[in-house]
Design a protein around this motif. Structure first.
Motif, PDB file in Angstrom:
ATOM      1  N   LEU A  35       4.675 -20.439  16.908  1.00 32.98           N
ATOM      2  CA  LEU A  35       5.857 -19.576  16.888  1.00 32.98           C
ATOM      3  C   LEU A  35       7.122 -20.347  17.257  1.00 32.98           C
ATOM      4  N   THR A  36       7.009 -21.233  18.212  1.00 36.24           N
ATOM      5  CA  THR A  36       8.151 -22.056  18.616  1.00 36.24           C
ATOM      6  C   THR A  36       8.553 -23.007  17.481  1.00 36.24           C
ATOM      7  N   SER A  37       7.563 -23.547  16.772  1.00 35.86           N
ATOM      8  CA  SER A  37       7.857 -24.425  15.634  1.00 35.86           C
ATOM      9  C   SER A  37       8.558 -23.667  14.521  1.00 35.86           C
ATOM     10  N   VAL A  38       8.115 -22.439  14.262  1.00 31.68           N
ATOM     11  CA  VAL A  38       8.766 -21.604  13.247  1.00 31.68           C
ATOM     12  C   VAL A  38      10.202 -21.299  13.675  1.00 31.68           C
ATOM     13  N   GLN A  39      10.389 -20.967  14.943  1.00 27.73           N
ATOM     14  CA  GLN A  39      11.721 -20.685  15.473  1.00 27.73           C
ATOM     15  C   GLN A  39      12.640 -21.891  15.276  1.00 27.73           C
ATOM     16  N   GLN A  40      12.162 -23.060  15.656  1.00 24.78           N
ATOM     17  CA  GLN A  40      12.985 -24.271  15.546  1.00 24.78           C
ATOM     18  C   GLN A  40      13.283 -24.599  14.080  1.00 24.78           C
ATOM     19  N   ALA A  41      12.285 -24.478  13.216  1.00 25.36           N
ATOM     20  CA  ALA A  41      12.491 -24.762  11.788  1.00 25.36           C
ATOM     21  C   ALA A  41      13.496 -23.779  11.187  1.00 25.36           C
ATOM     22  N   ALA A  42      13.445 -22.524  11.608  1.00 25.78           N
ATOM     23  CA  ALA A  42      14.399 -21.529  11.112  1.00 25.78           C
ATOM     24  C   ALA A  42      15.814 -21.892  11.547  1.00 25.78           C
ATOM     25  N   GLU A  43      15.976 -22.301  12.779  1.00 23.06           N
ATOM     26  CA  GLU A  43      17.302 -22.682  13.269  1.00 23.06           C
ATOM     27  C   GLU A  43      17.827 -23.923  12.560  1.00 23.06           C
ATOM     28  N   GLU A  44      16.915 -24.790  12.121  1.00 20.88           N
ATOM     29  CA  GLU A  44      17.307 -25.990  11.380  1.00 20.88           C
ATOM     30  C   GLU A  44      17.362 -25.729   9.880  1.00 20.88           C
ATOM     31  N   LYS A  45      17.042 -24.475   9.491  1.00 18.09           N
ATOM     32  CA  LYS A  45      17.055 -24.042   8.100  1.00 18.09           C
ATOM     33  C   LYS A  45      16.143 -24.899   7.228  1.00 18.09           C
ATOM     34  N   MET A 132       0.591 -11.446  12.983  1.00 18.11           N
ATOM     35  CA  MET A 132      -0.844 -11.712  12.974  1.00 18.11           C
ATOM     36  C   MET A 132      -1.067 -13.143  12.490  1.00 18.11           C
ATOM     37  N   LEU A 133      -1.979 -13.835  13.158  1.00 22.17           N
ATOM     38  CA  LEU A 133      -2.303 -15.202  12.780  1.00 22.17           C
ATOM     39  C   LEU A 133      -3.815 -15.353  12.652  1.00 22.17           C
ATOM     40  N   THR A 134      -4.225 -16.286  11.822  1.00 25.74           N
ATOM     41  CA  THR A 134      -5.633 -16.605  11.641  1.00 25.74           C
ATOM     42  C   THR A 134      -5.771 -18.116  11.663  1.00 25.74           C
ATOM     43  N   LYS A 135      -6.897 -18.576  12.170  1.00 28.30           N
ATOM     44  CA  LYS A 135      -7.156 -20.003  12.176  1.00 28.30           C
ATOM     45  C   LYS A 135      -7.675 -20.421  10.806  1.00 28.30           C
ATOM     46  N   GLU A 136      -6.963 -21.334  10.165  1.00 28.83           N
ATOM     47  CA  GLU A 136      -7.347 -21.872   8.864  1.00 28.83           C
ATOM     48  C   GLU A 136      -7.458 -23.382   8.990  1.00 28.83           C
ATOM     49  N   ASP A 137      -8.634 -23.890   8.745  1.00 26.98           N
ATOM     50  CA  ASP A 137      -8.872 -25.339   8.851  1.00 26.98           C
ATOM     51  C   ASP A 137      -8.413 -25.889  10.198  1.00 26.98           C
ATOM     52  N   GLY A 138      -8.678 -25.125  11.257  1.00 24.99           N
ATOM     53  CA  GLY A 138      -8.363 -25.562  12.614  1.00 24.99           C
ATOM     54  C   GLY A 138      -6.916 -25.358  13.031  1.00 24.99           C
ATOM     55  N   GLN A 139      -6.069 -24.820  12.147  1.00 26.62           N
ATOM     56  CA  GLN A 139      -4.660 -24.608  12.451  1.00 26.62           C
ATOM     57  C   GLN A 139      -4.340 -23.121  12.411  1.00 26.62           C
ATOM     58  N   TRP A 140      -3.511 -22.652  13.338  1.00 29.15           N
ATOM     59  CA  TRP A 140      -3.074 -21.258  13.334  1.00 29.15           C
ATOM     60  C   TRP A 140      -2.026 -21.067  12.250  1.00 29.15           C
ATOM     61  N   LYS A 141      -2.237 -20.056  11.387  1.00 29.35           N
ATOM     62  CA  LYS A 141      -1.308 -19.731  10.308  1.00 29.35           C
ATOM     63  C   LYS A 141      -0.946 -18.253  10.388  1.00 29.35           C
ATOM     64  N   VAL A 142       0.301 -17.936  10.114  1.00 29.81           N
ATOM     65  CA  VAL A 142       0.766 -16.547  10.084  1.00 29.81           C
ATOM     66  C   VAL A 142       0.233 -15.909   8.805  1.00 29.81           C
TER      67      VAL A 142
END
Length: 158
Positions: A35-45, A132-142
């Motif tokens: 979620l923090t990565s998504v937040q930062q990426a959104a702020e960086e557009k 909602m998130l699910t683990k896909e190939d070991g990574q959490w995805k929205v």
């Protein structure tokens, strides 16, 4: 006498460092990082960076799929030169391979200009999110998200 406080300080520092070294990252911590990565990426557009955390099978109650979210991001980022996202508290519950994050976010966007219009946000809104998130190939995805302006989702469940 000065050696005792210094010795106590060193012992306290060592205990704190040892505690941090022993702390194992929980699944909740991993979801929070997404979620923090998504937040930062959104702020960086950075649309691509946001989409890296979205499942290709994404579907939400608003009728959006992966490509719909991609379009929403492109529209919002094109419309606003500066984007800010503030998420003060995030409640995360992990149940096996799925997770749910509930939080409020303040979203702002502003255009260009050197007058007050360039300083003050053109768009400002407080939104309730349920992600909602699910683990896909070991990574959490929205995999889905529900959102609505604070105070406008009367009659909708949160």
């Amino acid at each position: 006498m000065r050696r005792v406080p210094c010795l106590l300080y060193n012992i306290l520092l060592a205990v704190l460092l040892l505690f941090q070294a022993c702390h194992k990252e929980t699944e909740e911590d991993k979801v929070k990082k997404v979620l923090t990565s998504v937040q930062q990426a959104a702020e960086e557009k950075k649309i691509r960076s946001v989409l890296d955390h979205i499942s290709k099978s994404y579907q939400d109650p608003q009728g959006n799929d992966y490509n719909g979210i991609k379009g929403l991001l492109a529209f919002y980022f094109f419309r606003h030169q500066k984007v800010a996202v503030y998420m003060p508290n995030v409640d995360i519950v992990v149940t096996g391979p799925t997770a749910k994050a509930v939080f409020q976010a303040i979203l702002t966007g502003r255009g260009t200009g050197e007058n007050a219009r360039g300083i003050l946000p053109e768009a400002l809104g407080a939104y309730n999110f349920e992600v909602m998130l699910t683990k896909e190939d070991g990574q959490w995805k929205v995999t889905s998200a529900k959102w609505g302006r604070v105070g406008e989702e009367a009659g909708q469940q949160q």
